[in-house]
Design an enzyme around this catalytic site. Structure first.
Site, PDB file in Angstrom:
ATOM      1  N   ASP A  28     -23.104  21.734 -42.501  1.00  0.00           N
ATOM      2  CA  ASP A  28     -24.420  21.826 -43.154  1.00  0.00           C
ATOM      3  C   ASP A  28     -24.175  21.884 -44.662  1.00  0.00           C
ATOM      4  O   ASP A  28     -23.220  22.537 -45.117  1.00  0.00           O
ATOM      5  CB  ASP A  28     -25.151  23.094 -42.712  1.00  0.00           C
ATOM      6  N   ASP A  45     -25.517  23.490 -46.911  1.00  0.00           N
ATOM      7  CA  ASP A  45     -25.674  24.789 -47.565  1.00  0.00           C
ATOM      8  C   ASP A  45     -24.707  25.850 -47.050  1.00  0.00           C
ATOM      9  O   ASP A  45     -24.873  27.037 -47.328  1.00  0.00           O
ATOM     10  CB  ASP A  45     -27.125  25.282 -47.393  1.00  0.00           C
ATOM     11  N   TRP A  83     -36.284  21.079 -37.110  1.00  0.00           N
ATOM     12  CA  TRP A  83     -35.291  22.149 -37.140  1.00  0.00           C
ATOM     13  C   TRP A  83     -35.030  22.768 -35.771  1.00  0.00           C
ATOM     14  O   TRP A  83     -35.961  23.043 -35.016  1.00  0.00           O
ATOM     15  CB  TRP A  83     -35.769  23.254 -38.103  1.00  0.00           C
ATOM     16  N   GLU A 129     -30.509  21.546 -31.825  1.00  0.00           N
ATOM     17  CA  GLU A 129     -29.501  20.470 -31.668  1.00  0.00           C
ATOM     18  C   GLU A 129     -28.092  21.049 -31.539  1.00  0.00           C
ATOM     19  O   GLU A 129     -27.275  20.548 -30.758  1.00  0.00           O
ATOM     20  CB  GLU A 129     -29.599  19.449 -32.814  1.00  0.00           C
ATOM     21  N   ASP A 130     -27.812  22.146 -32.274  1.00  0.00           N
ATOM     22  CA  ASP A 130     -26.473  22.751 -32.180  1.00  0.00           C
ATOM     23  C   ASP A 130     -26.281  23.423 -30.820  1.00  0.00           C
ATOM     24  O   ASP A 130     -25.177  23.440 -30.266  1.00  0.00           O
ATOM     25  CB  ASP A 130     -26.228  23.725 -33.342  1.00  0.00           C
ATOM     26  N   MET A 160     -24.268  31.152 -47.016  1.00  0.00           N
ATOM     27  CA  MET A 160     -25.288  30.106 -46.872  1.00  0.00           C
ATOM     28  C   MET A 160     -26.211  30.195 -48.085  1.00  0.00           C
ATOM     29  O   MET A 160     -26.621  31.304 -48.470  1.00  0.00           O
ATOM     30  CB  MET A 160     -26.070  30.364 -45.591  1.00  0.00           C
ATOM     31  N   HIS A 197     -32.729  29.277 -49.128  1.00  0.00           N
ATOM     32  CA  HIS A 197     -33.699  28.239 -49.522  1.00  0.00           C
ATOM     33  C   HIS A 197     -34.932  28.321 -48.635  1.00  0.00           C
ATOM     34  O   HIS A 197     -34.890  28.914 -47.548  1.00  0.00           O
ATOM     35  CB  HIS A 197     -33.072  26.845 -49.394  1.00  0.00           C
ATOM     36  N   ARG A 214     -37.809  26.503 -46.264  1.00  0.00           N
ATOM     37  CA  ARG A 214     -37.694  25.401 -45.301  1.00  0.00           C
ATOM     38  C   ARG A 214     -38.096  24.077 -45.960  1.00  0.00           C
ATOM     39  O   ARG A 214     -39.061  24.020 -46.717  1.00  0.00           O
ATOM     40  CB  ARG A 214     -38.584  25.654 -44.086  1.00  0.00           C
TER      41      ARG A 214
HETATM   42  C1  BGC Z   1     -31.587  27.514 -33.007  1.00  0.00           C
HETATM   43  C2  BGC Z   1     -30.329  26.982 -33.613  1.00  0.00           C
HETATM   44  C3  BGC Z   1     -29.962  27.759 -34.815  1.00  0.00           C
HETATM   45  C4  BGC Z   1     -29.870  29.221 -34.478  1.00  0.00           C
HETATM   46  C5  BGC Z   1     -29.527  30.086 -35.644  1.00  0.00           C
HETATM   47  C6  BGC Z   1     -31.421  28.990 -32.724  1.00  0.00           C
HETATM   48  O1  BGC Z   1     -32.606  29.522 -32.230  1.00  0.00           O
HETATM   49  O2  BGC Z   1     -31.875  26.853 -31.811  1.00  0.00           O
HETATM   50  O3  BGC Z   1     -30.511  25.625 -33.930  1.00  0.00           O
HETATM   51  O4  BGC Z   1     -28.740  27.326 -35.333  1.00  0.00           O
HETATM   52  O5  BGC Z   1     -31.080  29.656 -33.918  1.00  0.00           O
HETATM   53  O6  BGC Z   1     -30.471  29.990 -36.653  1.00  0.00           O
END
Ligand code: BGC
Length: 354
Positions: free
Chosen positions: A205, A207, A267, A270-271, A297, A300, A302
């Protein structure tokens, strides 16, 4: 007449002497030329042998014309080409914990000057040893110029100390549709491979900045979560499945999970999907300890066009069924431009619409 014959004899005698002298001169000149040509032939043969038998040597220092002026001198010297040893498993250049702050403005010209060994496009490889991995660092990007400057300022020195053969790729989403981070990361993977034989991919990322250079941006036997203790979460892992911020996957690991999902718009989630892909493929997550894994981090608001994705919970619940249909094997994108800048390569792409 007796006087006449003695004159004739003396003339004849002189002519004979001259002829003998010329003969000697001729022989001497021939011998000199023969000896010199022999020397030259021996040297030529030796040269040929050295060219074939000692490939470590090559011609350098060629002084040639710029095209505007006539060439003055063409000096070709033999210089040894060092066969580089492999770099050590742990770089001796590491310094450990780092101070990371965001209370100043970054001048990229200065960053360039402070990192003279970084090549156009943000490429680097160590001079004194052969890097163990070829690492493409991929950053999904939109609107965050200031964050990118901090990232370049902090990361280039760290990555060089880590003795990596690396390239930095900033993949920028074109247009005004909702952000799709994973399409950008998948595009970065595909485009970086067109350029170099990378065997490791770090997805960072823009940031997130590591606070310790022992957190090496390389690949491990299992997919690696690099940003394990973020200041944002009080330097703790917020939940055990967390796999965001900065990760590394070898080419094999990335292909094993079929890359990243293409259908997460906006947002979040995906991770978590990538985490599901990793465990579904029979792999586990590797992490540095929480000291070495400290990261900061940049705070910032959104971004516009990156609101939380309401569909993310439903999508995460179905990774197992979707992951082999949706990923690097189904990625579609159109490259609009590729620019090699001093400190990074930027690729602007159209990744389509939600
Ligand atoms: C989200 C992730 C995010 C994590 C930390 C989760 O609820 O699904 O994408 O990285 O929170 O912020």
């Amino acid at each position: 007449m007796p006087g006449d014959s003695s004159v004739n004899f003396s003339v004849l005698h002189r002519i004979c002497k001259l002829v003998v002298l010329l003969c000697f001169l001729h022989i001497a000149v021939t011998v000199v030329f023969y000896v010199r040509s022999f020397d030259f032939r021996v040297a030529f043969v030796q040269n040929q042998q050295s060219n074939y038998n000692i490939p470590m040597f090559r011609n350098t220092n060629r002084v040639v014309s710029s095209g505007l002026e006539p060439a003055k001198e063409e000096k070709v010297l033999e210089q040894p080409v060092k066969k580089l040893e492999k770099c050590p498993e742990t770089s001796p250049l590491l310094v450990g914990p780092l101070r990371v702050e965001f209370n100043f403005s970054v001048d990229l010209e200065l960053v360039k000057k402070e990192n003279p060994n970084v090549q156009p496009g943000g490429r680097f490889k160590p001079k004194d040893c052969e890097a163990l991995q070829k690492v493409a660092i991929i950053i999904a990007f939109r609107y965050r110029e200031e964050h990118l400057k901090y990232w370049l300022h902090y990361l280039h020195p760290i990555l060089q100390r880590q003795q990596l053969d690396y390239g930095v790729y900033v993949i920028k989403q074109d247009g005004n549709d909702t952000f799709n981070k994973c399409r950008l990361l998948n595009t970065g993977y595909a485009e970086a491979l067109k350029e170099y034989d990378y065997n490791c991919f770090v997805f960072n990322d823009v940031d997130v900045i590591p606070m310790d250079d022992r957190n090496t941006y390389k690949c491990f036997s299992q997919p690696r979560h690099l940003a394990v203790s973020l200041d944002k979460f009080n330097f703790r892992l917020p939940y055990v499945q967390c796999f965001g911020g900065a990760t590394s996957l070898s080419k094999e690991q990335y292909l094993k999970i079929n890359g990243f999902p293409n259908n997460y718009w906006g947002w979040g989630g995906e991770d978590d999907d990538i985490y599901n892909r990793v465990v579904t493929s029979g792999m586990s997550i590797s992490r540095p300890n929480s000291e070495i894994g400290k990261c900061r981090m940049i705070r910032h608001n959104r971004d516009k066009l990156n609101d939380p994705n309401p569909q993310r919970f439903n999508r995460i619940a179905h990774t197992r069924e979707t992951m082999y249909k949706d990923g690097i094997n189904s990625l579609k994108y159109q490259v609009l431009s590729i620019q090699k800048l001093d400190l990074f390569t930027t690729i602007t792409v159209d990744v389509g619409k939600p």
